[in-house]
Design a protein around this motif. Structure first.
Motif, short mmCIF file in Angstrom:
data_model
loop_
_atom_site.label_atom_id
_atom_site.label_comp_id
_atom_site.label_asym_id
_atom_site.label_seq_id
_atom_site.Cartn_x
_atom_site.Cartn_y
_atom_site.Cartn_z
N UNK A 350 -14.23 6.34 4.33
CA UNK A 350 -13.14 7.57 3.78
C UNK A 350 -12.43 7.95 5.02
N UNK A 353 -8.94 5.68 3.37
CA UNK A 353 -8.61 5.90 2.80
C UNK A 353 -7.50 7.73 3.02
N UNK A 357 -3.65 7.48 2.46
CA UNK A 357 -3.09 8.61 2.13
C UNK A 357 -1.99 9.67 3.03
N UNK A 360 1.27 7.00 3.55
CA UNK A 360 1.72 7.03 1.75
C UNK A 360 2.76 8.11 2.01
N UNK A 363 6.05 8.53 3.70
CA UNK A 363 6.99 7.89 2.43
C UNK A 363 6.42 6.39 2.83
N UNK A 364 5.93 6.06 3.84
CA UNK A 364 5.16 4.80 4.07
C UNK A 364 4.97 3.97 2.98
N UNK A 366 2.02 1.25 1.82
CA UNK A 366 1.19 1.45 2.13
C UNK A 366 -0.21 0.87 1.97
N UNK A 367 -0.70 -0.02 2.10
CA UNK A 367 -2.07 -1.26 1.39
C UNK A 367 -3.01 -1.25 1.58
#
Lengths: 428, 428
Positions: A350, A353, A357, A360, A363-364, A366-367
């Motif tokens: 959690x 994640x 989020x 992201x 604006x990056x 991200x994996x």
């Protein structure tokens, strides 16, 4: 099990990333010039190409009869399509019309280096201006697009000519010469042996002596254009030379004069050109043929049933452009980049994640783990995708309220309180 | 003179600008998720589609024999192509493979609102993970893409189901039922009259009583999924329900749970789906059919001759997406914008060209006169292209060392020394 079709290519992410960067650059420069993006269909009536280029073009098309009985062809070039679009909305469109688009085209041709059956072009066109400054804007756009890619005047040159100089010269020798055939011969001049080339001129109706004299005149230097006018004594050549000089002068205002050089044997194969034509060449000659070309085609819109509308444009082909960029050492790196990999171990999904989020949303790129992998396997994957930073969200750390931020290049890692990550300034 | 082919569209600059904005948004979100752009061919072997979807698919293809005798088809969807690409480089590609691309596809189908024969899709796929978090990432990506466009949970919902729940349910009634035919019937459930629908279930091998009972079970609410498992007593349904619940739980971590709703009669027509499937719907029902859909297809790569490789993906269709955005009032304005028009009067071309170049180099969208027009005609043109600012470079002004800067909306204008324009801060 299934094979790719000959002359068609798959672009995997690394190579695609470089192509995307180049296409984006070339399009962004067009946008700054006020060219507006259009979208165009992949199929047109086969008849449109046969009418414009002769029935023999059909052998080079991916053409067929569709399930509704229509004779259609996958578009081999953009110009007929934009001409059709201009005619369709001629009244509604404010002139000059300045359009740009990038997309694939298709021709059933012999595959060779830098030539595929599916090929990508960025087409840039101006409709509605016959002024030399319009031709110059196309040349300046093309030069700016190439310099945006990192190319310089040491890398490329635009060989500029004028169809009416060629046509007028030919007429001045013999009013009955087949001008189009002779111009097609000139277009192949560099690729043919002298004998073959002269024979083509002969087929077009030039005597041997005339062909030789004509060929000599093609070598005229820019500073001697007046002599050429004097030698032919035709208004057509005089006007064409004046127009060409005006275009070259206008490129000076737009900062593109240095890239342009007179080259009367630059003919462009396509019959629809009517005025200034040009081709971009690798100055080192390593890329052995024209990188791309363009010119003025003032009669096409009327030929398509529209009001007489002057037009000038250029089409940048990605295949040859990539050869030039590679030769000059400015082709972008064929790699993808990743800003963050969020590594998740133990029962921390959690939080991981949430961090993913957050990053992201800023604006990056991200994996994070979507395959249920071990710590080691995740770190290896983060490395394989070139992650700059790995954020390790572990159970132990998290119990202490921390995450570990690891810079992948240096290997440096530091603990950061989870509620202070990502840092507030951390915005791409 | 020439007509456009039915079901194919021309996009002029205004409409294209809106489409580009939407495609850019949807792609940018994919990039942040670490999906990598690929490029794919427009033609593939016809056999690939016939093998995957049955010979009857060929009637819906733009297929033909090329000049080299190859049976080829214009790609009707991306999935077979990416499957082929994964198989071709299976060893070299690090998993999971996360790909994105936006491009047109072609199907010879009946044209209707939101359905064209040439249509644009953004395809997003993950290969190499069977984990529920991978399905969830696809759902979360789709939700983020839509919210990036300005849509909210009031506008759309993802109706989520699982192929094995449907398949397992059907099997539990009758082991000999034609599962694929029955699922295709379920896919059409909303579009058919009850009698027709039940008849299709009958054709698939379900008795009337079983069809009715099956149909009732399809209405099972999320909180009662356990009852469904109890009713069927099959491991297949039990596993599928567990997987579906895990996927929905994972969407919660990724912030997408609110957009997901259980809907067992969501079947997706395509036979290759194997696990979770979903469709995006307009919550108001104004857009009457699925906006787009996706799901898990774990068997396709192996079917294409590759190593067993789980896969999950989604394809966002621009045609229906634009209908949803329009309905929700978030479709971008269909206009182009211009930062500056550089108006040139009298013998000032060199200075005007210099200002134009300066502004373009700073990243602005700039047009200038390329048609030799009068002051009034230029001002009218500047207005027609929505120029925010017009820079008037006139002979008189210039003699005094000034240019006039006119804000088009307010009409305010001021004189600025030419060597102070553009202002040094004036960078886009």
């Amino acid at each position: 099990m299934y094979d790719r079709i000959k002359g068609f290519r798959d672009f995997y992410p690394g190579e695609m990333s470089a192509r995307r960067e180049v296409i984006d650059d070339v399009e962004e420069v067009a946008q700054r010039y006020g060219f507006r993006e259009i979208g165009t269909p992949a199929l047109e009536r086969t008849q449109m190409y046969a009418d414009k280029s002769g029935e023999e073009i059909v052998e080079e098309l991916y053409n067929f009869t569709d399930h509704g009985g229509r004779e259609v062809a996958m578009t081999p070039e953009l110009t007929p399509t934009v001409a059709r679009m201009v005619v369709e909305k001629q009244q509604a469109l404010s002139k000059p019309i300045k359009w740009v688009s990038s997309r694939p085209f298709w021709r059933y041709e012999a595959v060779q280096q830098g030539r595929f059956r599916e090929f990508y072009q960025t087409n840039v066109d101006i409709f509605g201006s016959a002024e030399p400054i319009a031709d110059a804007e196309i040349l300046a756009y093309a030069a700016d697009a190439l310099t945006e890619l990192g190319l310089t005047s040491d890398d490329f040159e635009f060989r500029v000519s004028h169809r009416d100089i060629l046509g007028g010269l030919l007429e001045s020798f013999d009013a009955d010469v087949d001008t189009e055939a002779a111009i097609r011969a000139v277009d192949k001049r560099d690729k043919l042996a002298v004998g073959e080339y002269r024979a083509l001129l002969g087929d077009a109706g030039l005597s041997e002596a005339d062909a030789e004299a004509f060929d000599e005149l093609l070598e005229t230097e820019e500073e001697n254009l007046d002599e050429l006018v004097a030698a032919t004594e035709t208004e057509r050549v005089e006007n064409a030379v004046e127009n060409l000089q005006n275009v070259l002068d206008a490129t000076a205002d737009l900062g593109a004069r240095d890239y342009c050089t007179l080259s009367l044997d630059t003919a462009r194969g396509l019959d629809y050109y009517t005025g200034v034509v040009f081709e971009c060449f690798d100055t080192t000659g390593t890329v052995g043929r024209a990188v791309f070309g363009g010119g003025r085609y003032d009669d096409l819109i009327e030929g398509f049933g529209g009001q007489p509308t002057p037009a000038v444009g250029v089409a940048l082909g990605m295949a040859t452009l990539s050869l030039l960029c590679e030769r000059a050492g400015v082709w972008p790196a064929e790699t993808t980049t990743t800003d963050y990999y969020v590594l998740q171990v133990g029962d921390t999904r959690e939080t991981a994640a949430g961090i993913t989020r957050d990053l992201r949303e800023r604006g990056h790129v991200v994996e994070t783990d979507i395959a249920g992998r071990s710590f080691g396997a995740q770190l290896e994957y983060a490395d394989s995708i070139g992650a700059e930073t790995t954020v390790i969200v572990g159970e132990q750390d998290l119990a202490d309220g921390n995450v570990t931020v690891k810079e992948m290049a240096s290997g440096d890692q530091r603990q950061v309180p989870v509620d202070e990550f990502p840092e507030s300034g951390e915005r791409k």
